[in-house]
Design an enzyme around this catalytic site. Structure first.
Site, PDB file in Angstrom:
ATOM      1  N   TRP A  15     -24.265   9.559 -31.914  1.00  0.00           N
ATOM      2  CA  TRP A  15     -22.956  10.198 -32.099  1.00  0.00           C
ATOM      3  C   TRP A  15     -22.020   9.870 -30.948  1.00  0.00           C
ATOM      4  O   TRP A  15     -20.809  10.047 -31.039  1.00  0.00           O
ATOM      5  CB  TRP A  15     -23.098  11.714 -32.288  1.00  0.00           C
ATOM      6  CG  TRP A  15     -23.447  12.529 -31.072  1.00  0.00           C
ATOM      7  CD1 TRP A  15     -24.362  12.219 -30.112  1.00  0.00           C
ATOM      8  CD2 TRP A  15     -22.878  13.788 -30.683  1.00  0.00           C
ATOM      9  NE1 TRP A  15     -24.415  13.217 -29.169  1.00  0.00           N
ATOM     10  CE2 TRP A  15     -23.525  14.189 -29.496  1.00  0.00           C
ATOM     11  CE3 TRP A  15     -21.906  14.618 -31.219  1.00  0.00           C
ATOM     12  CZ2 TRP A  15     -23.217  15.379 -28.836  1.00  0.00           C
ATOM     13  CZ3 TRP A  15     -21.605  15.806 -30.567  1.00  0.00           C
ATOM     14  CH2 TRP A  15     -22.251  16.177 -29.386  1.00  0.00           C
TER      15      TRP A  15
ATOM     16  N   GLU B   3     -29.848  20.302 -26.664  1.00  0.00           N
ATOM     17  CA  GLU B   3     -31.217  19.937 -27.062  1.00  0.00           C
ATOM     18  C   GLU B   3     -32.286  20.751 -26.340  1.00  0.00           C
ATOM     19  O   GLU B   3     -33.479  20.520 -26.560  1.00  0.00           O
ATOM     20  CB  GLU B   3     -31.415  18.432 -26.835  1.00  0.00           C
ATOM     21  CG  GLU B   3     -30.561  17.598 -27.786  1.00  0.00           C
ATOM     22  CD  GLU B   3     -30.469  16.126 -27.393  1.00  0.00           C
ATOM     23  OE1 GLU B   3     -30.877  15.794 -26.253  1.00  0.00           O
ATOM     24  OE2 GLU B   3     -29.976  15.328 -28.209  1.00  0.00           O
TER      25      GLU B   3
END
Lengths: 728, 240
Positions: A305, A444
């Site tokens: 991304w 994350e």
């Protein structure tokens, strides 16, 4: 007497100019910029061996097709010389695809290494200059560049004493094949002449090396085309190629420059960032932009991304052809994304977290941790927001260019198929509230969560924009589908908690252990290394902007008044363990007028690679951080809002620190070239065609070419959540 | 005690508690001297291993010499091993496995690399140990997988180490070193020639807890002037 020591094999491709190579080389090397404090130069002294690979990344020269690391000509054990070819991947040892590495064209046989000298990367022309040896007794000097005007063509010009420089090989043709069946042919000719020293000392060698790379993604590359292109470059000669290079780069800078008046150091940093962004993306065909671009092998050249969210907006705003090439990469991989969704029992297209040649997911299922132990990697399975990020990137290009044509044509699947995916991915509960379960957001540290606010908001945004597109152009039964998308977009839970007045990052986040960053030390801090994988998962410490990523990307889609509360809350909990994070905070803090804090994150962002903050710059530059730096200036400090292809006015809301006299930006918006000189109370606008501009919530004014000042109406700062853009 | 390279006049100061210790570790001392191209200069110091006083005395001695200081463990700590003639006596150690801890700093990495070359040249297996602490860890860590692999690769290359030579652990450096030192014939400890309170913490910790492994104290300043300046070829890929 001049001794011709080695030339190209074919006489007609030899560099032949009056005065021989000595003159050719002298003409080029004469143009070497004097190392000074110019914000167009990156000056790198002879450094410690430990920094050599960091410098190689920073001194990469690239043209969107090939990227050549800035290794010293003599290479040596500390060097990682390499050429990367955009979009070509190799499968090694049966493993995942990695960016193909081909032999470098910059190596020369120097029989010693130099402890003195310097290298200068001229950002204005894209030329890397080098002098080696004592200041008054230079033993070697060189210039090299990747031809932006002729992508795939490379030039090296060098001069050195025969006491240190040996005669290089004259003619080389090599071919490297990618796992896709494509490959690259490299044709290099080197011409060398020796000129004796009149005092009887060692003679001087003059070297001109011109190379051409012919790339084919899916079939054998054409050797004859490579030879023809290389021949044409030789016939032009280094001086003309250098002149072309200057023109090509000047043209790019004319539409992309950022200057912080009153802060040359910052100007230099942002220009270095923009230089590498521009170098890393091709202007035609398809552009697979890996996390490190063409500057290094790390992250295997995989497309994340980072490309869609952090790199593409800069391209869309300065060089739309490059943004279009990046989206072409995604468009051609829609079939793979549809297949991926289908495999999971979904409809539409699910883009992979990591992508390479064919668009299948190449995210590793496991990897090493800091101790070299094998641990599972779940991002490929869970980090699904990438699908909405791709749609957002397509919308960005349309919004900056002001044209629906791309979205109505080739870009349509990027919105429609992604919306279709979210429609089949979300679940409506009995109360009619939409949920997306088992995902990982940008943070994350917390894997496999439910209702990640960022993912849900991006999915909602994706659904609404696809519906808008279909309503413009569609027919039944797609129109019926669009109605469902609208409903789901409204129904998806956005994480907002009326009790706190802010967004909860995911369901259950607020119940986690409330550790503040101040307990761990100054940011950035690698909190997962300090607390361990499970330790951060149990805590409220987050790796990077998550809720605030939504404020950054889709500011008009979030509830009015929530930015300040979300900022206050998450700022204390964000470790900035990711290089993607500080720029986003700089941007949203600037928008809020919290300029001292914004400047602190801007400073961190600009130094991520220059100071090797991650310890991995040797493996390539962090392209997302470079793109994020541009966004912090443009979307943050200048407050540019780009929300729709239909926007009638360019919206700005500048917050300029008092330390800066002015922030100057060059952009393209809705087909116009624009130069902005931003101050907090006014913006000077120069434009190529009439332009409607609105400052803050003021009334739009029309600026007619060539230029005008637009004053801010003092009591009307831009607020969030304007009209129809508000989802709820 | 003898040296094969009598032309070099630089001393390698060897500290032992008793003459028997010197004899027991003669082969190791010879190996170290050969690798560093130094002449052994034995010193006998009656010391009580592990006591604060003994540690300060050792550090004072290390401060007073510019070159390396090889500290042999007291004989009563050494296990009985047969010598080459099969006769049971103290330790007849050779330098086959060397542990070099590095804090990852540019200076220590460079000197670790220089010593690695030296030791590898004489056929010694080197293990480099990087103990990751909150003081030396990267400020940004993108996670396991790509980032960790890139970080490790660069750390390894800065140390000039083949992939299997560098080991990374996390924890308290003194403790981690003691854990790893058991498998080594020699532990090399770089220091900044500063024995004042608050300095040489890892060295103090190692001596205080008395690991029975010879320790080579090497001042970074000395390395820069002697070993680093020497032209020793890099080991080829996969060596070590």
């Amino acid at each position: 007497m001049i001794t011709k020591l080695g030339t190209a094999r074919n006489a007609d491709v030899e560099v032949e100019e009056p005065g021989g190579l000595e003159r050719v080389v002298a003409e080029v090397l004469f143009e070497r910029p004097q190392a000074d404090q110019s914000p167009w130069l990156l000056v790198v002294p002879s450094g410690p061996p430990s920094m050599s690979r960091v410098y190689e990344s920073l001194l990469t020269v690239a043209d969107g097709i090939t990227g050549t690391r800035g290794s010293l000509e003599e290479d040596g054990t500390d060097a990682s010389p390499a050429v990367f070819v955009s979009g070509l991947y190799d499968t090694r040892d049966g493993g995942a695809e990695s960016l193909l590495v081909v032999r470098s064209w910059t190596t020369l046989a120097l029989n010693r290494s130099f402890s003195t000298g310097e290298r200068v990367l001229d950002l204005l022309s894209g030329v890397l200059w080098r002098v080696a040896g004592a200041k008054d007794a230079e033993l070697f000097s060189s210039a090299r560049w990747a031809c932006l005007a002729r992508p795939g063509t490379t030039v090296l010009v060098a001069e050195g004493s025969s006491s240190v420089l040996e005669v290089p090989a004259a003619h080389e043709v090599t071919e490297d094949r990618a796992s896709s069946g494509g490959g690259v042919v490299q044709v290099i000719d080197t011409s060398t002449e020796a000129h004796p020293d009149s005092q009887g000392g060692p003679s001087t060698l003059h070297v001109v090396r011109i190379g051409a790379y012919q790339v084919a993604a899916r079939r054998a590359p054409s050797r004859s085309r490579a030879v023809a292109r290389q021949k044409a470059a030789c016939q032009a000669g280094p001086a003309k190629l250098l002149a072309e290079q200057r023109v090509a780069w000047a043209s790019r800078w004319a539409e992309a420059d950022v200057e912080v008046v009153g802060n040359p150091e910052l100007t230099s940093s942002v220009r270095l960032a923009l230089f590498h962004l521009m170098s890393s993306v091709a202007s035609s065909g398809e552009a697979a932009v890996g996390a490190r671009g063409l500057t290094g092998p790390s992250y295997a050249g995989h497309v994340f991304w980072d490309a869609d969210v952090f790199v593409l907006p800069f391209m869309a705003a300065t060089h739309p052809r490059a943004a279009r090439a990046m989206l072409e990469y995604r468009i051609r991989r829609v079939p793979s994304a549809i297949e991926a969704a289908s495999t999971l029992g979904r409809r539409g297209a699910r883009f992979p977290w990591e992508s390479a040649h064919d668009g299948r997911d190449v995210t590793p299922k496991s990897g090493v941790n800091q101790h070299g132990e094998i641990v599972p990697i779940r991002t490929g399975e869970l980090e699904e927001h990438i699908t909405a990020d791709v749609a957002w990137a397509a919308w960005q290009l349309a919004s900056w260019s002001g044209r629906w044509r791309f979205l109505e044509g080739p870009g349509r699947p990027l919105l429609v198929e992604t919306a279709r995916y979210w429609a089949s991915r979300a679940r409506l509960d009995n109360a009619g509230v939409g949920h997306i379960e088992s995902v990982t957001g940008p943070d994350e540290y917390h894997e496999n969560v439910n209702d990640n606010a960022f993912t849900n908001q991006m999915a909602a945004w994706n659904l609404a924009r696809a519906a808008e597109l279909v309503e413009r152009t569609g027919a039944a039964p797609e129109l019926d589908e669009a109605i469902q998308w609208r409903v789901l977009s409204e129904a998806l839970f956005d994480g907002y908690d009326p009790g706190t007045g802010r967004h909860e990052q995911f369901a259950g986040y607020d119940d986690l252990q409330p550790i503040f960053l101040s307990e761990l030390g100054p940011v950035p801090v690698a909190a997962d290394l300090l607390l361990g994988h499970d330790g951060v998962a149990r805590s409220q410490i987050i790796k990077q902007a998550d809720v605030l990523m939504a404020h950054h990307m889709i500011p008009d889609a979030l509830r009015p008044g929530t930015l300040e509360r979300d900022l206050d809350f998450y700022l204390l909990r964000t470790a900035h363990g990711s290089s993607l994070s500080p720029a986003v905070y700089a941007s949203v803090l600037a928008r809020e007028g919290r300029l001292d804090e914004a400047l602190s994150f801007l400073d961190l962002t600009q130094n991520i690679d220059l100071d090797d903050v991650t310890g991995t710059t040797a493996g390539g530059l962090h392209l997302a951080a470079l793109g994020g730096l541009w966004q912090a200036f443009v979307l943050g400090f200048a407050g540019v809002r780009v929300s729709s292809p239909d926007a009638e006015a360019l919206v700005l809301d500048p917050h300029i620190p008092t330390q800066w006299r002015e922030l100057r930006l060059k952009l393209r918006w809705h087909g116009r070239r624009i130069c902005l000189r931003c101050r907090s109370d006014a913006v000077h606008v120069a434009c190529s065609t009439p332009l409607k501009v609105r400052l803050g919530d003021g009334e739009p004014v029309v600026v007619r070419p060539p230029e005008a000042w637009v004053e801010r109406e003092a009591s009307r700062p831009l607020s969030q959540g304007r009209g129809k853009e508000v989802l709820r | 005690m003898s040296s094969k390279n009598q032309e070099v006049s630089q001393p390698l100061v060897v500290v032992a508690a008793a003459a028997e210790d010197l004899e027991d570790f003669e082969l190791l001392v010879t190996d170290v001297a050969r690798a560093l191209e130094l002449v052994p200069a034995p010193e006998l110091v009656a010391r009580e291993e592990g006591s604060e006083k003994a540690i300060e005395k050792l550090l004072a001695m290390a401060s007073s010499v510019s070159g390396p200081l090889l500290v042999l463990p007291a004989r009563h700590h050494a296990g009985a091993m047969p010598d080459r003639a099969g006769k049971a006596r103290g330790v007849v150690a050779r330098m086959r496995r060397v542990l070099i801890p590095s804090d990852g700093s540019e200076e220590v990495a460079a000197e670790t690399r220089a010593l690695y070359r030296r030791f590898t040249r004489v056929g010694v297996h080197v293990t480099m140990l990087h103990v990751m602490t909150e003081n030396n860890m990267p400020r940004m860590w993108e996670g396991s997988g790509h980032h960790a692999a890139a970080w490790f690769d660069e750390l390894r290359r800065r140390h000039g180490a083949a992939p299997d030579v560098l080991k990374v652990v996390s924890g308290e450096p003194g403790h981690e070193l003691r854990v790893q030192a058991g498998a080594a014939d020699l532990v090399v400890l770089f220091w900044r020639h500063d024995s004042r309170a608050g300095h040489a913490a890892v060295i103090r910790s190692l001596f205080a807890r008395g690991i029975e492994v010879p320790k080579l104290l090497v001042a970074l300043e000395w390395m820069e002037g002697h070993v680093s300046a020497g032209h020793v070829p890099e080991p080829s890929a996969g060596s070590g």
